[in-house]
Design a protein around this motif. Structure first.
Motif, PDB file in Angstrom:
ATOM      1  N   ALA A  14       0.837  -1.202   0.000  1.00  0.00           N
ATOM      2  CA  ALA A  14       0.000   0.000   0.000  1.00  0.00           C
ATOM      3  C   ALA A  14       0.867   1.245   0.000  1.00  0.00           C
ATOM      4  N   THR A  15       1.933   1.227   0.802  1.00  0.00           N
ATOM      5  CA  THR A  15       2.848   2.361   0.844  1.00  0.00           C
ATOM      6  C   THR A  15       3.504   2.574  -0.505  1.00  0.00           C
ATOM      7  N   ALA A  16       3.941   1.475  -1.134  1.00  0.00           N
ATOM      8  CA  ALA A  16       4.641   1.585  -2.410  1.00  0.00           C
ATOM      9  C   ALA A  16       3.740   2.121  -3.505  1.00  0.00           C
ATOM     10  N   ARG A  17       2.423   1.820  -3.436  1.00  0.00           N
ATOM     11  CA  ARG A  17       1.518   2.250  -4.491  1.00  0.00           C
ATOM     12  C   ARG A  17       1.194   3.729  -4.416  1.00  0.00           C
ATOM     13  N   ARG A  18       1.374   4.336  -3.253  1.00  0.00           N
ATOM     14  CA  ARG A  18       1.065   5.763  -3.149  1.00  0.00           C
ATOM     15  C   ARG A  18       2.009   6.571  -4.006  1.00  0.00           C
ATOM     16  N   ALA A  19       1.466   7.598  -4.663  1.00  0.00           N
ATOM     17  CA  ALA A  19       2.304   8.451  -5.507  1.00  0.00           C
ATOM     18  C   ALA A  19       3.317   9.187  -4.638  1.00  0.00           C
ATOM     19  N   GLY A  20       4.554   9.248  -5.125  1.00  0.00           N
ATOM     20  CA  GLY A  20       5.590   9.959  -4.389  1.00  0.00           C
ATOM     21  C   GLY A  20       6.070   9.163  -3.184  1.00  0.00           C
ATOM     22  N   GLY A  21       7.071   9.716  -2.490  1.00  0.00           N
ATOM     23  CA  GLY A  21       7.562   9.071  -1.273  1.00  0.00           C
ATOM     24  C   GLY A  21       8.994   8.603  -1.433  1.00  0.00           C
ATOM     25  N   ILE A  22       9.389   7.716  -0.523  1.00  0.00           N
ATOM     26  CA  ILE A  22      10.770   7.244  -0.445  1.00  0.00           C
ATOM     27  C   ILE A  22      10.781   5.733  -0.253  1.00  0.00           C
ATOM     28  N   THR A  33      20.188   3.529   1.737  1.00  0.00           N
ATOM     29  CA  THR A  33      20.177   4.728   0.895  1.00  0.00           C
ATOM     30  C   THR A  33      18.751   5.016   0.449  1.00  0.00           C
ATOM     31  N   PRO A  34      18.248   6.245   0.679  1.00  0.00           N
ATOM     32  CA  PRO A  34      16.873   6.567   0.267  1.00  0.00           C
ATOM     33  C   PRO A  34      16.793   6.843  -1.229  1.00  0.00           C
ATOM     34  N   LEU A  35      15.711   6.370  -1.851  1.00  0.00           N
ATOM     35  CA  LEU A  35      15.455   6.599  -3.267  1.00  0.00           C
ATOM     36  C   LEU A  35      14.113   7.298  -3.404  1.00  0.00           C
ATOM     37  N   LYS A  36      14.098   8.414  -4.100  1.00  0.00           N
ATOM     38  CA  LYS A  36      12.863   9.168  -4.268  1.00  0.00           C
ATOM     39  C   LYS A  36      11.941   8.463  -5.251  1.00  0.00           C
ATOM     40  N   VAL A  37      10.669   8.365  -4.878  1.00  0.00           N
ATOM     41  CA  VAL A  37       9.654   7.828  -5.781  1.00  0.00           C
ATOM     42  C   VAL A  37       8.893   9.013  -6.370  1.00  0.00           C
ATOM     43  N   GLU A  38       9.061   9.245  -7.657  1.00  0.00           N
ATOM     44  CA  GLU A  38       8.413  10.383  -8.307  1.00  0.00           C
ATOM     45  C   GLU A  38       6.898  10.224  -8.285  1.00  0.00           C
ATOM     46  N   ASP A  39       6.210  11.345  -8.327  1.00  0.00           N
ATOM     47  CA  ASP A  39       4.743  11.370  -8.239  1.00  0.00           C
ATOM     48  C   ASP A  39       4.145  11.249  -9.637  1.00  0.00           C
ATOM     49  N   PHE A  40       4.159  10.005 -10.178  1.00  0.00           N
ATOM     50  CA  PHE A  40       3.614   9.763 -11.505  1.00  0.00           C
ATOM     51  C   PHE A  40       2.695   8.550 -11.454  1.00  0.00           C
ATOM     52  N   ALA A  41       1.609   8.630 -12.218  1.00  0.00           N
ATOM     53  CA  ALA A  41       0.663   7.512 -12.287  1.00  0.00           C
ATOM     54  C   ALA A  41       1.381   6.273 -12.815  1.00  0.00           C
ATOM     55  N   GLY A  42       1.143   5.139 -12.173  1.00  0.00           N
ATOM     56  CA  GLY A  42       1.707   3.873 -12.630  1.00  0.00           C
ATOM     57  C   GLY A  42       3.072   3.553 -12.049  1.00  0.00           C
ATOM     58  N   LEU A  43       3.713   4.547 -11.414  1.00  0.00           N
ATOM     59  CA  LEU A  43       5.027   4.288 -10.815  1.00  0.00           C
ATOM     60  C   LEU A  43       4.822   3.547  -9.498  1.00  0.00           C
ATOM     61  N   ARG A  44       5.340   2.316  -9.425  1.00  0.00           N
ATOM     62  CA  ARG A  44       5.063   1.435  -8.308  1.00  0.00           C
ATOM     63  C   ARG A  44       6.324   0.643  -7.988  1.00  0.00           C
ATOM     64  N   PRO A  45       7.176   1.188  -7.121  1.00  0.00           N
ATOM     65  CA  PRO A  45       8.441   0.500  -6.838  1.00  0.00           C
ATOM     66  C   PRO A  45       8.223  -0.881  -6.230  1.00  0.00           C
TER      67      PRO A  45
END
Length: 206
Positions: A14-22, A33-45
């Protein structure tokens, strides 16, 4: 599996699916090491817990990550490729069509001093694999689920996979073993976390 483990896994997804974050690298030289998760639709680390599992499997199947070459076809946050670099990969190619994603990955690579082993490319992954003569020990296939590109990506990746190499595939749906066999692939390891199915596959070279 215990109920608590299932709850923890669902929470991670659930955390990974949210737009944006780390998200963070979970092992090796660059652990935490922190990696930025960009706020884009479909981006799901790929969730950290899944990456930890997969990077337990890969060294066991290949005899280690050190000296190996990796390609991440749909890099997003860069987590899979950077996880490989953290664990001693000789070469990592991280590919994404989103310039903001590749810029963020390149920034992390520079900070880590990992530019000698990590190449970041902003291009369509299919075009890259068609044009290159590189071969890889492991190719990660984790496209945005809405694109349903897993089958097409596996076909493209097989042409650039070194004999004895592995494909890693994520999907929001179960994939039948017969579908892998039709491509000349066999399942070495598989797992499920929340709604995510993940597979490590070996090519049956003639």
């Amino acid at each position: 599996m215990k109920k608590t483990a299932r709850k923890n896994s669902s929470a991670s997804l659930a955390t990974a699916r949210r737009a944006g974050g780390i998200v963070r690298i979970v092992g090796g030289d660059y652990k935490r090491t922190p990696l930025k998760v960009e706020d884009f639709a479909g981006l799901r680390p790929t969730p950290e817990r899944v990456r930890e599992t997969v990077f337990d499997w890969i060294p066991h199947l290949l005899g280690g990550c050190a000296g190996r070459s990796f390609c991440d076809m749909f890099a997003g946050s860069g987590a899979l490729g950077l996880e490989a670099a953290s664990r001693g990969a000789e070469k990592v190619v991280s590919i994404d069509t989103n310039r903001a994603c590749t810029k963020a990955i390149a920034g992390v690579v520079q900070k880590l001093g990992a530019a000698s082993c990590v190449k970041v490319v902003c291009i369509d992954a299919f075009q890259y694999l068609e044009r290159t003569d590189e071969v890889f020990d492991v190719i990660f296939i984790d496209p945005p689920f809405a694109t349903h590109l897993q089958q097409q990506a596996m076909k493209a990746a097989l042409r650039r996979l070194r004999e004895g190499g592995l494909l890693y595939v994520e999907s929001d749906k179960a994939i039948a073993e017969a579908d892998f066999q039709a491509l000349g692939l066999s399942v070495s390891r598989q797992g499920k976390a929340g709604q995510v199915h993940f597979f490590v596959l070996k090519a049956d070279f003639p």
